[in-house]
Design a protein around this motif. Structure first.
Motif, PDB file in Angstrom:
ATOM      1  N   VAL A 102       0.929  -1.232  -0.124  1.00 28.45           N
ATOM      2  CA  VAL A 102       0.220   0.061  -0.060  1.00 28.45           C
ATOM      3  C   VAL A 102       0.876   1.190  -0.128  1.00 28.45           C
ATOM      4  O   VAL A 102       0.503   2.119  -0.963  1.00 28.45           O
ATOM      5  CB  VAL A 102      -0.953   0.069   1.158  1.00 28.45           C
ATOM      6  N   ARG A 103       1.847   1.399   0.902  1.00 30.73           N
ATOM      7  CA  ARG A 103       2.765   2.321   0.754  1.00 30.73           C
ATOM      8  C   ARG A 103       3.457   2.633  -0.335  1.00 30.73           C
ATOM      9  O   ARG A 103       3.440   3.888  -0.797  1.00 30.73           O
ATOM     10  CB  ARG A 103       4.022   2.189   2.196  1.00 30.73           C
ATOM     11  N   ALA A 104       3.855   1.759  -1.036  1.00 32.56           N
ATOM     12  CA  ALA A 104       4.510   1.806  -2.373  1.00 32.56           C
ATOM     13  C   ALA A 104       3.353   1.985  -3.680  1.00 32.56           C
ATOM     14  O   ALA A 104       3.967   1.841  -4.779  1.00 32.56           O
ATOM     15  CB  ALA A 104       5.212   0.841  -2.650  1.00 32.56           C
ATOM     16  N   HIS A 105       2.099   2.084  -3.271  1.00 28.62           N
ATOM     17  CA  HIS A 105       1.243   2.047  -4.480  1.00 28.62           C
ATOM     18  C   HIS A 105       1.360   0.744  -5.468  1.00 28.62           C
ATOM     19  O   HIS A 105       0.675   1.031  -6.450  1.00 28.62           O
ATOM     20  CB  HIS A 105       1.285   3.340  -5.213  1.00 28.62           C
ATOM     21  N   LYS A 106       1.594  -0.447  -5.031  1.00 29.56           N
ATOM     22  CA  LYS A 106       1.788  -1.706  -5.660  1.00 29.56           C
ATOM     23  C   LYS A 106       0.377  -2.105  -5.924  1.00 29.56           C
ATOM     24  O   LYS A 106       0.332  -2.748  -7.197  1.00 29.56           O
ATOM     25  CB  LYS A 106       2.656  -2.598  -5.006  1.00 29.56           C
ATOM     26  N   LEU A 107      -0.649  -1.870  -5.266  1.00 28.72           N
ATOM     27  CA  LEU A 107      -1.865  -2.493  -5.308  1.00 28.72           C
ATOM     28  C   LEU A 107      -2.580  -1.725  -6.614  1.00 28.72           C
ATOM     29  O   LEU A 107      -3.734  -2.141  -6.960  1.00 28.72           O
ATOM     30  CB  LEU A 107      -2.726  -2.473  -4.292  1.00 28.72           C
ATOM     31  N   THR A 108      -2.191  -0.715  -7.226  1.00 29.81           N
ATOM     32  CA  THR A 108      -2.833  -0.077  -8.375  1.00 29.81           C
ATOM     33  C   THR A 108      -1.795  -0.320  -9.593  1.00 29.81           C
ATOM     34  O   THR A 108      -2.270   0.086 -10.633  1.00 29.81           O
ATOM     35  CB  THR A 108      -2.855   1.590  -8.104  1.00 29.81           C
ATOM     36  N   ASP A 109      -0.803  -0.850  -9.285  1.00 24.86           N
ATOM     37  CA  ASP A 109       0.122  -1.489 -10.580  1.00 24.86           C
ATOM     38  C   ASP A 109      -0.197  -2.594 -11.168  1.00 24.86           C
ATOM     39  O   ASP A 109       0.104  -3.758 -10.547  1.00 24.86           O
ATOM     40  CB  ASP A 109       1.565  -1.366  -9.788  1.00 24.86           C
ATOM     41  N   ARG A 110      -1.026  -2.552 -12.198  1.00 31.66           N
ATOM     42  CA  ARG A 110      -1.283  -3.626 -12.904  1.00 31.66           C
ATOM     43  C   ARG A 110      -0.341  -4.631 -13.113  1.00 31.66           C
ATOM     44  O   ARG A 110      -0.604  -5.846 -13.347  1.00 31.66           O
ATOM     45  CB  ARG A 110      -2.249  -3.220 -13.828  1.00 31.66           C
ATOM     46  N   ALA A 111       0.876  -4.166 -13.622  1.00 31.23           N
ATOM     47  CA  ALA A 111       2.056  -4.908 -13.918  1.00 31.23           C
ATOM     48  C   ALA A 111       2.187  -5.876 -12.765  1.00 31.23           C
ATOM     49  O   ALA A 111       2.567  -6.959 -12.803  1.00 31.23           O
ATOM     50  CB  ALA A 111       3.153  -4.215 -14.557  1.00 31.23           C
ATOM     51  N   TRP A 112       2.530  -5.086 -11.434  1.00 34.69           N
ATOM     52  CA  TRP A 112       2.761  -5.724 -10.118  1.00 34.69           C
ATOM     53  C   TRP A 112       1.726  -6.752  -9.778  1.00 34.69           C
ATOM     54  O   TRP A 112       2.098  -8.035  -9.706  1.00 34.69           O
ATOM     55  CB  TRP A 112       2.921  -4.988  -9.082  1.00 34.69           C
ATOM     56  N   LEU A 113       0.589  -6.486 -10.206  1.00 36.94           N
ATOM     57  CA  LEU A 113      -0.548  -7.517  -9.788  1.00 36.94           C
ATOM     58  C   LEU A 113      -0.823  -8.443 -10.635  1.00 36.94           C
ATOM     59  O   LEU A 113      -1.188  -9.624 -10.308  1.00 36.94           O
ATOM     60  CB  LEU A 113      -1.810  -6.548  -9.611  1.00 36.94           C
ATOM     61  N   GLY A 114      -0.409  -8.272 -12.135  1.00 37.98           N
ATOM     62  CA  GLY A 114      -0.500  -9.401 -12.847  1.00 37.98           C
ATOM     63  C   GLY A 114      -1.907  -9.291 -13.430  1.00 37.98           C
ATOM     64  O   GLY A 114      -2.447 -10.447 -13.916  1.00 37.98           O
ATOM     65  N   VAL A 115      -2.724  -8.205 -13.502  1.00 37.76           N
ATOM     66  CA  VAL A 115      -4.019  -8.156 -13.931  1.00 37.76           C
ATOM     67  C   VAL A 115      -4.381  -7.092 -15.017  1.00 37.76           C
ATOM     68  O   VAL A 115      -3.544  -6.146 -14.913  1.00 37.76           O
ATOM     69  CB  VAL A 115      -5.139  -7.992 -12.918  1.00 37.76           C
ATOM     70  N   GLY A 116      -5.133  -7.380 -16.061  1.00 34.54           N
ATOM     71  CA  GLY A 116      -5.326  -6.603 -17.010  1.00 34.54           C
ATOM     72  C   GLY A 116      -6.324  -5.689 -16.745  1.00 34.54           C
ATOM     73  O   GLY A 116      -6.796  -5.434 -15.651  1.00 34.54           O
ATOM     74  N   ASP A 117      -6.573  -4.586 -17.711  1.00 30.90           N
ATOM     75  CA  ASP A 117      -7.561  -3.496 -17.333  1.00 30.90           C
ATOM     76  C   ASP A 117      -9.047  -4.025 -17.246  1.00 30.90           C
ATOM     77  O   ASP A 117      -9.976  -3.319 -16.555  1.00 30.90           O
ATOM     78  CB  ASP A 117      -7.760  -2.789 -18.511  1.00 30.90           C
ATOM     79  N   GLU A 118      -9.368  -5.326 -17.738  1.00 29.16           N
ATOM     80  CA  GLU A 118     -10.682  -5.891 -17.322  1.00 29.16           C
ATOM     81  C   GLU A 118     -11.054  -6.377 -16.083  1.00 29.16           C
ATOM     82  O   GLU A 118     -12.147  -6.378 -15.452  1.00 29.16           O
ATOM     83  CB  GLU A 118     -10.838  -7.398 -18.231  1.00 29.16           C
ATOM     84  N   VAL A 119     -10.225  -6.035 -14.970  1.00 25.64           N
ATOM     85  CA  VAL A 119     -10.477  -6.492 -13.625  1.00 25.64           C
ATOM     86  C   VAL A 119     -10.414  -5.138 -12.806  1.00 25.64           C
ATOM     87  O   VAL A 119      -9.606  -4.173 -12.826  1.00 25.64           O
ATOM     88  CB  VAL A 119      -9.066  -7.284 -12.874  1.00 25.64           C
ATOM     89  N   GLN A 120     -11.370  -5.076 -12.154  1.00 27.55           N
ATOM     90  CA  GLN A 120     -11.748  -3.920 -11.262  1.00 27.55           C
ATOM     91  C   GLN A 120     -11.038  -3.902  -9.919  1.00 27.55           C
ATOM     92  O   GLN A 120     -11.244  -5.139  -9.238  1.00 27.55           O
ATOM     93  CB  GLN A 120     -13.483  -3.862 -11.240  1.00 27.55           C
ATOM     94  N   VAL A 121     -10.042  -3.176  -9.665  1.00 24.42           N
ATOM     95  CA  VAL A 121      -9.496  -3.161  -8.438  1.00 24.42           C
ATOM     96  C   VAL A 121      -9.944  -2.319  -7.485  1.00 24.42           C
ATOM     97  O   VAL A 121     -10.184  -0.906  -7.925  1.00 24.42           O
ATOM     98  CB  VAL A 121      -8.051  -2.940  -8.752  1.00 24.42           C
ATOM     99  N   ARG A 122     -10.452  -2.656  -6.230  1.00 27.28           N
ATOM    100  CA  ARG A 122     -10.625  -1.682  -5.038  1.00 27.28           C
ATOM    101  C   ARG A 122      -9.799  -2.169  -3.932  1.00 27.28           C
ATOM    102  O   ARG A 122      -9.486  -3.337  -3.885  1.00 27.28           O
ATOM    103  CB  ARG A 122     -11.998  -2.002  -4.799  1.00 27.28           C
ATOM    104  N   ILE A 123      -9.186  -1.033  -3.058  1.00 30.48           N
ATOM    105  CA  ILE A 123      -8.539  -1.302  -2.107  1.00 30.48           C
ATOM    106  C   ILE A 123      -9.243  -0.729  -0.707  1.00 30.48           C
ATOM    107  O   ILE A 123      -9.292   0.624  -0.690  1.00 30.48           O
ATOM    108  CB  ILE A 123      -7.102  -0.571  -2.306  1.00 30.48           C
ATOM    109  N   VAL A 124      -9.387  -1.496   0.343  1.00 26.54           N
ATOM    110  CA  VAL A 124      -9.995  -0.781   1.396  1.00 26.54           C
ATOM    111  C   VAL A 124      -8.769  -0.862   2.436  1.00 26.54           C
ATOM    112  O   VAL A 124      -8.156  -1.797   2.656  1.00 26.54           O
ATOM    113  CB  VAL A 124     -11.063  -1.822   1.891  1.00 26.54           C
TER     114      VAL A 124
END
Length: 192
Positions: A102-124
């Motif tokens: 979270v601190r490094a903003h990795k959960l919005t980095d789709r390359a780090w997550l390994g998911v495409g734009d078709e995946v909706q990402v939400r972070i609580v």
């Protein structure tokens, strides 16, 4: 569009409890399937065995040897499991502290997550005052928290509270508010 929802936050904040309550509510509201991927459930027994060998303490989840040898593989496996489910069209709720990420903003980095734009990402990001979280940790009596409680001054150096300005991608959820208000805020933000 598959959903990847993270419930992050430090120990004792209530992220797992909220995730477990949100899953059936999201299922009812959307008619979609969700799976719960909790880091402690997936890796708890394995990590106990490894830490028992490494340090002689199977309940150690916070010492330098744990952080050096097991933290990254646990999160890598957690994300691989999420990606497999997402590829099958199953929405995932992922629960874990994920504070470094979270601190490094990795959960919005789709390359780090390994998911495409078709995946909706939400972070609580679930948070509480430090003293309240510590009380909850002590009250739950989980042996995996012993190191945290015994070395609180060391542990607390890793605690942080992301700001809305620096982390606009996060839904910041103060879990010290009344439970129903917290849950209503959560469900509204997640579209459930």
């Amino acid at each position: 569009m598959p959903r990847l929802i993270f419930f992050c936050g430090h120990a004792g904040t209530g992220k797992t409890t909220l995730a477990k309550r949100a899953l059936p509510a999201l299922h009812r509201a959307t008619g979609e399937s969700f799976c719960l991927l909790d880091k402690d459930t997936l890796y708890g027994d394995y990590s106990s065995a490894v830490m028992g060998v490494l340090t002689g303490d199977p309940n150690d989840r916070d010492s330098p040897p744990y952080l050096q040898h097991l933290r990254e593989p646990e999160y890598a496996g957690l994300m691989k499991t999420a990606r497999e489910n997402l590829a099958l069209g199953v929405n995932c709720i992922v629960v874990g502290p994920l504070s470094r990420e979270v601190r490094a903003h990795k959960l919005t980095d789709r390359a780090w997550l390994g998911v495409g734009d078709e995946v909706q990402v939400r972070i609580v990001w679930v948070h509480l005052r430090e003293d309240e979280a510590r009380q909850r940790i002590a009250a739950r009596g989980n042996p995996n928290d012993a190191w945290k409680l015994a070395h609180w001054d060391d542990y607390r150096t890793r605690l942080f509270m992301p700001s809305a300005q620096d982390h606009p991608e996060l839904l910041l959820l103060d879990n010290s508010e009344p439970a129903e208000r917290v849950f209503e805020t959560l469900m509204t933000a997640l579209g459930g």
